[in-house]
Design an enzyme around this catalytic site. Structure first.
Site, PDB file in Angstrom:
ATOM      1  N   LYS A  12     -25.363 -38.090  50.180  1.00 36.40           N
ATOM      2  CA  LYS A  12     -24.955 -37.244  49.052  1.00 36.40           C
ATOM      3  C   LYS A  12     -23.534 -37.633  48.672  1.00 36.40           C
ATOM      4  O   LYS A  12     -22.608 -37.542  49.486  1.00 36.40           O
ATOM      5  CB  LYS A  12     -25.018 -35.764  49.452  1.00 36.40           C
ATOM      6  CG  LYS A  12     -24.846 -34.823  48.286  1.00 36.40           C
ATOM      7  CD  LYS A  12     -26.017 -34.892  47.309  1.00 36.40           C
ATOM      8  CE  LYS A  12     -27.013 -33.765  47.518  1.00 36.40           C
ATOM      9  NZ  LYS A  12     -28.240 -33.956  46.723  1.00 36.40           N
ATOM     10  N   THR A  57     -30.659 -35.542  51.373  1.00 39.24           N
ATOM     11  CA  THR A  57     -29.257 -35.524  50.931  1.00 39.24           C
ATOM     12  C   THR A  57     -28.822 -34.085  50.653  1.00 39.24           C
ATOM     13  O   THR A  57     -27.650 -33.736  50.800  1.00 39.24           O
ATOM     14  CB  THR A  57     -29.024 -36.403  49.692  1.00 39.24           C
ATOM     15  OG1 THR A  57     -29.669 -35.838  48.569  1.00 39.24           O
ATOM     16  CG2 THR A  57     -29.511 -37.825  49.926  1.00 39.24           C
ATOM     17  N   ARG A 171      13.510 -57.108  35.920  1.00 35.31           N
ATOM     18  CA  ARG A 171      12.390 -56.498  35.200  1.00 35.31           C
ATOM     19  C   ARG A 171      12.059 -55.149  35.832  1.00 35.31           C
ATOM     20  O   ARG A 171      12.529 -54.829  36.932  1.00 35.31           O
ATOM     21  CB  ARG A 171      11.166 -57.417  35.236  1.00 35.31           C
ATOM     22  CG  ARG A 171      10.602 -57.605  36.633  1.00 35.31           C
ATOM     23  CD  ARG A 171       9.286 -58.388  36.655  1.00 35.31           C
ATOM     24  NE  ARG A 171       8.768 -58.433  38.032  1.00 35.31           N
ATOM     25  CZ  ARG A 171       7.580 -58.885  38.372  1.00 35.31           C
ATOM     26  NH1 ARG A 171       6.770 -59.370  37.447  1.00 35.31           N
ATOM     27  NH2 ARG A 171       7.181 -58.877  39.638  1.00 35.31           N
ATOM     28  N   GLN A 214       3.655 -59.484  45.222  1.00 34.74           N
ATOM     29  CA  GLN A 214       3.061 -59.957  46.480  1.00 34.74           C
ATOM     30  C   GLN A 214       4.043 -59.749  47.635  1.00 34.74           C
ATOM     31  O   GLN A 214       3.675 -59.310  48.720  1.00 34.74           O
ATOM     32  CB  GLN A 214       2.699 -61.455  46.362  1.00 34.74           C
ATOM     33  CG  GLN A 214       1.497 -61.763  45.485  1.00 34.74           C
ATOM     34  CD  GLN A 214       1.842 -61.994  44.011  1.00 34.74           C
ATOM     35  OE1 GLN A 214       2.816 -61.441  43.490  1.00 34.74           O
ATOM     36  NE2 GLN A 214       1.040 -62.802  43.335  1.00 34.74           N
ATOM     37  N   HIS A 242       2.574 -53.586  33.942  1.00 33.88           N
ATOM     38  CA  HIS A 242       3.567 -54.364  33.198  1.00 33.88           C
ATOM     39  C   HIS A 242       4.342 -53.505  32.203  1.00 33.88           C
ATOM     40  O   HIS A 242       3.757 -52.694  31.483  1.00 33.88           O
ATOM     41  CB  HIS A 242       2.877 -55.487  32.429  1.00 33.88           C
ATOM     42  CG  HIS A 242       2.065 -56.415  33.288  1.00 33.88           C
ATOM     43  ND1 HIS A 242       2.627 -57.210  34.251  1.00 33.88           N
ATOM     44  CD2 HIS A 242       0.735 -56.655  33.314  1.00 33.88           C
ATOM     45  CE1 HIS A 242       1.675 -57.926  34.843  1.00 33.88           C
ATOM     46  NE2 HIS A 242       0.517 -57.600  34.300  1.00 33.88           N
TER      47      HIS A 242
HETATM   48  O1  LIG Z   1       4.860 -59.957  40.801  1.00 37.33           O
HETATM   49  C1  LIG Z   1       4.143 -60.666  40.079  1.00 37.33           C
HETATM   50  N1  LIG Z   1       3.207 -61.468  40.665  1.00 37.33           N
HETATM   51  C2  LIG Z   1       2.388 -62.275  39.946  1.00 37.33           C
HETATM   52  O2  LIG Z   1       1.548 -63.027  40.498  1.00 37.33           O
HETATM   53  C3  LIG Z   1       2.539 -62.256  38.536  1.00 37.33           C
HETATM   54  N2  LIG Z   1       1.901 -62.897  37.513  1.00 37.33           N
HETATM   55  C4  LIG Z   1       2.458 -62.464  36.356  1.00 37.33           C
HETATM   56  O3  LIG Z   1       2.089 -62.829  35.197  1.00 37.33           O
HETATM   57  N3  LIG Z   1       3.451 -61.570  36.616  1.00 37.33           N
HETATM   58  C5  LIG Z   1       3.516 -61.406  37.958  1.00 37.33           C
HETATM   59  N4  LIG Z   1       4.300 -60.635  38.750  1.00 37.33           N
END
Ligand SMILES: O=c1[nH]c(=O)c2[nH]c(=O)[nH]c2[nH]1
Length: 287
Positions: A12, A57, A171, A214, A242
């Site tokens: 469920k 369920t 940024r 990353q 973004h």
């Molecule tokens: O931190 C980021 N990693 C990316 O792999 C990536 N690719 C992107 O266009 N902007 C960013 N920014």
């Protein structure tokens, strides 16, 4: 060539359960969403329509409500384990997966019984239990929206004829954190560990001078594992929300990193796992 039944499970999904505990005029709310998924001796059900092994369920839903009444809900990990263990008490149910989401409510108005929903953040967990007594718990959160308005760069990336992205040395970095972490055991103080993980995720996001999302992801995972010996693996999914500076030159205005267009799609999606190199095998924990 023969046609055979492959892996299957049933349950469920999304039983919404709200528990109100009354302490005089002060009420306490637990608001959860429970999804059960069972597997076992289900061949006959699929091949001949014999339902003798099938715990409906509807019963699974009722069990969530009944066990909440009998035992309370408490920490969602403990409640998920309780349910999963209960279902595997049936001979035909060999494996139970129970996922629980929790929605927070904050007190308002000083009445003791008035609440406002706690933004979009959701606490999550998935517990597994099988008839051999093996169990696992993965805790998590989703929708933790965070932003750094400086301290983020992205440059030095691979380029090819399709590259138009300008290198960025200052940024906005924003994301909605989706994190799930695997406990080495099943008996942690889940309230304390959740608070610790959430705190470390925020601390690492805020405190990392980021050269990419990353890198921030790894820093967040590393910080959690360093702080929480009980946790052996963390998986992070970070959408890159973004924020593009708007070109205001057509209006005769400059824009020194002040006015941004917050795009909702497409978005970069950065996903990764950080774990101890001696982490015990995950078994069915992530299934
Ligand atoms: O931190 C980021 N990693 C990316 O792999 C990536 N690719 C992107 O266009 N902007 C960013 N920014």
């Amino acid at each position: 060539m023969a046609i055979v039944l492959g892996p299957n499970r049933y349950g469920k999904a999304e039983t919404r359960l709200v528990r109100v505990v009354r302490d005089g005029g002060v009420h306490h709310v637990k608001d959860v969403n429970v999804s059960t998924s069972l597997s076992g001796a289900m061949s006959e059900a699929h091949l001949t329509g014999d339902n003798a092994a099938v715990l409906p369920t509807d019963t699974q839903k009722n069990t969530a409500y009944a066990l909440a009444r009998e035992h309370g809900v408490g920490q969602i990990e403990d409640f998920a384990l309780l349910l999963a263990r209960h279902f595997t008490g049936h001979d035909t149910i060999h494996h139970a997966r129970v996922a629980v989401e929790e929605y927070g409510w904050n007190r308002i108005g000083g009445t003791g019984h008035s609440f406002a929903r706690d933004g979009g953040e959701v606490r999550t967990c998935v517990a597994h239990h099988d008839r051999d007594g093996r169990a696992s718990v993965v805790s998590g959160l989703t929708g933790l929206v965070v932003m750094n308005t400086t301290g983020s760069e992205f440059h030095g990336f691979l380029t090819d004829p399709y590259t138009t992205l300008e290198p960025a040395t200052d940024r906005i970095l924003a994301t909605a954190v989706d994190a799930r972490w695997r406990h080495a055991g099943t008996s942690a103080d889940f309230a304390a560990s959740f608070a610790l993980v959430r705190g470390r995720l925020l601390e690492a996001f805020a405190g990392t001078h980021s050269l990419s999302l990353q890198q921030t992801l790894y820093a967040m995972g590393e910080r959690v594992l360093n702080a929480c010996p009980d946790i052996c693996e963390i998986r992070l999914t970070l959408p890159n929300r973004h924020h593009f500076p708007v070109d205001l030159a057509p209006f005769g205005l400059d824009n020194e990193n002040e006015i941004f267009y917050a795009a909702d799609r497409p978005y970069g999606l950065i996903e990764g796992t950080v774990l101890r190199d001696d982490a015990p095998g995950a078994g069915f924990a992530w299934e």
